[in-house]
Scaffold this motif. Structure first.
Motif, PDB file in Angstrom:
ATOM      1  N   GLN A 138       0.836  -1.205   0.000  1.00  0.00           N
ATOM      2  CA  GLN A 138       0.000   0.000   0.000  1.00  0.00           C
ATOM      3  C   GLN A 138       0.870   1.254   0.000  1.00  0.00           C
ATOM      4  OE1 GLN A 138      -2.476  -0.656   3.459  1.00  0.00           O
ATOM      5  NE2 GLN A 138      -4.205  -1.369   2.229  1.00  0.00           N
ATOM      6  N   ALA A 139       1.959   1.230   0.777  1.00  0.00           N
ATOM      7  CA  ALA A 139       2.878   2.369   0.803  1.00  0.00           C
ATOM      8  C   ALA A 139       3.543   2.557  -0.553  1.00  0.00           C
ATOM      9  CB  ALA A 139       3.932   2.167   1.890  1.00  0.00           C
ATOM     10  N   VAL A 140       3.922   1.449  -1.189  1.00  0.00           N
ATOM     11  CA  VAL A 140       4.535   1.522  -2.520  1.00  0.00           C
ATOM     12  C   VAL A 140       3.540   2.090  -3.525  1.00  0.00           C
ATOM     13  CG1 VAL A 140       5.502   0.180  -4.419  1.00  0.00           C
ATOM     14  CG2 VAL A 140       6.122  -0.379  -2.073  1.00  0.00           C
ATOM     15  N   GLN A 141       2.314   1.594  -3.487  1.00  0.00           N
ATOM     16  CA  GLN A 141       1.289   2.036  -4.444  1.00  0.00           C
ATOM     17  C   GLN A 141       1.004   3.523  -4.294  1.00  0.00           C
ATOM     18  OE1 GLN A 141      -2.257   2.955  -3.889  1.00  0.00           O
ATOM     19  NE2 GLN A 141      -2.268   3.384  -6.102  1.00  0.00           N
ATOM     20  N   ARG A 142       0.920   3.998  -3.065  1.00  0.00           N
ATOM     21  CA  ARG A 142       0.624   5.418  -2.856  1.00  0.00           C
ATOM     22  C   ARG A 142       1.721   6.325  -3.389  1.00  0.00           C
ATOM     23  NH1 ARG A 142      -1.483   3.535   2.227  1.00  0.00           N
ATOM     24  NH2 ARG A 142       0.529   3.946   3.216  1.00  0.00           N
ATOM     25  N   SER A 143       2.971   5.850  -3.314  1.00  0.00           N
ATOM     26  CA  SER A 143       4.088   6.726  -3.687  1.00  0.00           C
ATOM     27  C   SER A 143       4.545   6.563  -5.124  1.00  0.00           C
ATOM     28  CB  SER A 143       5.280   6.479  -2.747  1.00  0.00           C
ATOM     29  OG  SER A 143       5.787   5.171  -2.925  1.00  0.00           O
ATOM     30  N   ARG A 144       4.212   5.415  -5.774  1.00  0.00           N
ATOM     31  CA  ARG A 144       4.854   5.165  -7.067  1.00  0.00           C
ATOM     32  C   ARG A 144       3.937   4.748  -8.200  1.00  0.00           C
ATOM     33  NH1 ARG A 144       9.906   1.556  -5.121  1.00  0.00           N
ATOM     34  NH2 ARG A 144       8.437  -0.047  -5.748  1.00  0.00           N
ATOM     35  N   THR A 145       2.738   4.264  -7.945  1.00  0.00           N
ATOM     36  CA  THR A 145       1.926   3.764  -9.046  1.00  0.00           C
ATOM     37  C   THR A 145       0.541   4.384  -9.042  1.00  0.00           C
ATOM     38  OG1 THR A 145       0.977   1.888  -7.841  1.00  0.00           O
ATOM     39  CG2 THR A 145       3.121   1.538  -8.886  1.00  0.00           C
ATOM     40  N   VAL A 146      -0.051   4.422 -10.230  1.00  0.00           N
ATOM     41  CA  VAL A 146      -1.413   4.936 -10.377  1.00  0.00           C
ATOM     42  C   VAL A 146      -2.415   3.814 -10.168  1.00  0.00           C
ATOM     43  CG1 VAL A 146      -3.043   6.004 -11.974  1.00  0.00           C
ATOM     44  CG2 VAL A 146      -0.655   6.749 -11.956  1.00  0.00           C
ATOM     45  N   ILE A 147      -2.094   2.641 -10.680  1.00  0.00           N
ATOM     46  CA  ILE A 147      -2.987   1.493 -10.582  1.00  0.00           C
ATOM     47  C   ILE A 147      -3.023   0.989  -9.142  1.00  0.00           C
ATOM     48  CG2 ILE A 147      -3.391  -0.874 -11.356  1.00  0.00           C
ATOM     49  CD1 ILE A 147      -1.906  -0.177 -13.918  1.00  0.00           C
ATOM     50  N   ASP A 148      -4.235   0.827  -8.605  1.00  0.00           N
ATOM     51  CA  ASP A 148      -4.385   0.289  -7.256  1.00  0.00           C
ATOM     52  C   ASP A 148      -4.813  -1.177  -7.361  1.00  0.00           C
ATOM     53  OD1 ASP A 148      -4.839  -0.349  -4.646  1.00  0.00           O
ATOM     54  OD2 ASP A 148      -6.308   1.246  -4.247  1.00  0.00           O
ATOM     55  N   ASP A 149      -3.836  -2.046  -7.421  1.00  0.00           N
ATOM     56  CA  ASP A 149      -4.115  -3.486  -7.474  1.00  0.00           C
ATOM     57  C   ASP A 149      -3.420  -4.192  -6.308  1.00  0.00           C
ATOM     58  OD1 ASP A 149      -1.519  -3.160  -8.340  1.00  0.00           O
ATOM     59  OD2 ASP A 149      -1.666  -4.571 -10.013  1.00  0.00           O
ATOM     60  N   VAL A 150      -3.404  -3.517  -5.147  1.00  0.00           N
ATOM     61  CA  VAL A 150      -2.700  -4.044  -3.984  1.00  0.00           C
ATOM     62  C   VAL A 150      -3.237  -5.404  -3.572  1.00  0.00           C
ATOM     63  CG1 VAL A 150      -2.254  -3.698  -1.516  1.00  0.00           C
ATOM     64  CG2 VAL A 150      -1.959  -1.796  -3.118  1.00  0.00           C
ATOM     65  N   VAL A 151      -4.562  -5.571  -3.556  1.00  0.00           N
ATOM     66  CA  VAL A 151      -5.145  -6.846  -3.126  1.00  0.00           C
ATOM     67  C   VAL A 151      -4.667  -7.981  -4.025  1.00  0.00           C
ATOM     68  CG1 VAL A 151      -7.275  -8.164  -2.846  1.00  0.00           C
ATOM     69  CG2 VAL A 151      -7.183  -5.781  -2.088  1.00  0.00           C
ATOM     70  N   ALA A 152      -4.687  -7.759  -5.347  1.00  0.00           N
ATOM     71  CA  ALA A 152      -4.227  -8.781  -6.285  1.00  0.00           C
ATOM     72  C   ALA A 152      -2.731  -9.026  -6.140  1.00  0.00           C
ATOM     73  CB  ALA A 152      -4.564  -8.358  -7.720  1.00  0.00           C
ATOM     74  N   ALA A 153      -1.973  -7.951  -5.879  1.00  0.00           N
ATOM     75  CA  ALA A 153      -0.522  -8.093  -5.714  1.00  0.00           C
ATOM     76  C   ALA A 153      -0.200  -8.893  -4.463  1.00  0.00           C
ATOM     77  CB  ALA A 153       0.127  -6.712  -5.653  1.00  0.00           C
ATOM     78  N   VAL A 154      -0.936  -8.643  -3.383  1.00  0.00           N
ATOM     79  CA  VAL A 154      -0.719  -9.396  -2.147  1.00  0.00           C
ATOM     80  C   VAL A 154      -1.053 -10.872  -2.372  1.00  0.00           C
ATOM     81  CG1 VAL A 154      -1.513  -9.743   0.227  1.00  0.00           C
ATOM     82  CG2 VAL A 154      -1.091  -7.428  -0.623  1.00  0.00           C
ATOM     83  N   ASP A 155      -2.153 -11.154  -3.083  1.00  0.00           N
ATOM     84  CA  ASP A 155      -2.508 -12.545  -3.385  1.00  0.00           C
ATOM     85  C   ASP A 155      -1.388 -13.230  -4.170  1.00  0.00           C
ATOM     86  OD1 ASP A 155      -4.936 -12.335  -2.107  1.00  0.00           O
ATOM     87  OD2 ASP A 155      -6.087 -11.946  -3.935  1.00  0.00           O
ATOM     88  N   ALA A 156      -0.802 -12.505  -5.135  1.00  0.00           N
ATOM     89  CA  ALA A 156       0.279 -13.068  -5.943  1.00  0.00           C
ATOM     90  C   ALA A 156       1.516 -13.319  -5.085  1.00  0.00           C
ATOM     91  CB  ALA A 156       0.616 -12.118  -7.098  1.00  0.00           C
ATOM     92  N   ARG A 157       1.834 -12.389  -4.172  1.00  0.00           N
ATOM     93  CA  ARG A 157       2.982 -12.560  -3.277  1.00  0.00           C
ATOM     94  C   ARG A 157       2.773 -13.757  -2.359  1.00  0.00           C
ATOM     95  NH1 ARG A 157       6.430  -9.202  -0.222  1.00  0.00           N
ATOM     96  NH2 ARG A 157       6.857  -8.033  -2.138  1.00  0.00           N
ATOM     97  N   MET A 158       1.564 -13.900  -1.807  1.00  0.00           N
ATOM     98  CA  MET A 158       1.287 -15.008  -0.899  1.00  0.00           C
ATOM     99  C   MET A 158       1.342 -16.352  -1.626  1.00  0.00           C
ATOM    100  SD  MET A 158       0.910 -13.792   2.182  1.00  0.00           S
ATOM    101  CE  MET A 158       2.217 -12.619   1.744  1.00  0.00           C
TER     102      MET A 158
END
Length: 220
Positions: A138-158
């Motif tokens: 979430q911190a990365v997304q707020r500072s560096r990306t426009v696309i908010d796909d944190v939930v999908a990114a976390v699922d991929a990391r897990m």
């Protein structure tokens, strides 16, 4: 916390900066003397040697000529182009969203059997809890990306984490501190498993003065 490019990009830039610094030192020049020969302010030399600024090809040529190391120009320009290509690839991947960035490295993780990781800022991704990963991304997304796909990114990391920890792999993880586990997850540890298990694993990893490639991390 501010975020910087991926560790491989940072490492490539730091390596180039170190080579420039070594060339200056081998030539017996101070930073001020090299700056004067190159015709730029000494603060630029400091930034280049610290890896805070990426040198242009003209900078590299001027640097090497000033140090009597013209034979090093081609190799340094190649290293600089490689680092910048890595940076541009990283930026393109990041603009496509964090989920793609997570999935892009899955194949490398799948093929790797022995991991050696030094974590200077955050808990290593392969042993993060879902809550910790969510806070970091979430911190990365707020500072560096426009696309908010944190939930999908976390699922991929897990999913990648489960694959890595499924067996047949060894780990040597050496964290510098527990600070960011507390900063991102004030209600608990950022490590998978208990905090006590994590500290014990860290202690085992550091025992004997260095990381041991066959140290196995605890699982929940």
């Amino acid at each position: 916390m501010s975020y910087t490019p991926s560790s491989s990009v940072v490492a490539a830039r730091k390596a180039l900066a170190t080579r420039l610094s070594d060339i200056r030192a081998d030539a017996g020049l101070t930073s001020s003397e090299l700056s004067e020969r190159c015709g730029w302010h000494k603060s630029k030399t400091s930034r280049l040697q610290a890896g805070l600024s990426a040198p242009t090809e003209s900078d590299i040529r001027a640097w090497c000529h000033a140090c009597g190391a013209a034979d090093r120009i081609d190799e340094l320009i190649t290293a600089s182009r490689t680092a910048e290509t890595m940076y541009m690839d990283w930026r393109r991947m990041e603009r496509a969203g964090l989920r793609q960035a997570q999935e892009a490295v899955r194949d490398i993780y799948e093929r790797t059997r022995a991991f050696r990781v030094y974590a200077s800022r955050v808990v290593p991704g392969m042993v993060q809890t879902r809550e910790y990963t969510t806070a970091v991304l979430q911190a990365v997304q707020r500072s560096r990306t426009v696309i908010d796909d944190v939930v999908a990114a976390v699922d991929a990391r897990m999913a990648r984490q489960e694959m890595v920890l499924s067996g047949g792999r060894t780990f040597a993880l050496e964290p510098s501190s527990q600070f960011h586990a507390i900063a991102f997850c004030p209600t608990g540890s950022g490590w998978r498993g208990t905090t006590a298990d994590s500290r014990r694993a860290s202690s085992e990893t550091n025992r004997g003065g260095g990381a041991r490639p066959r140290t196995r991390m605890p699982r929940s």
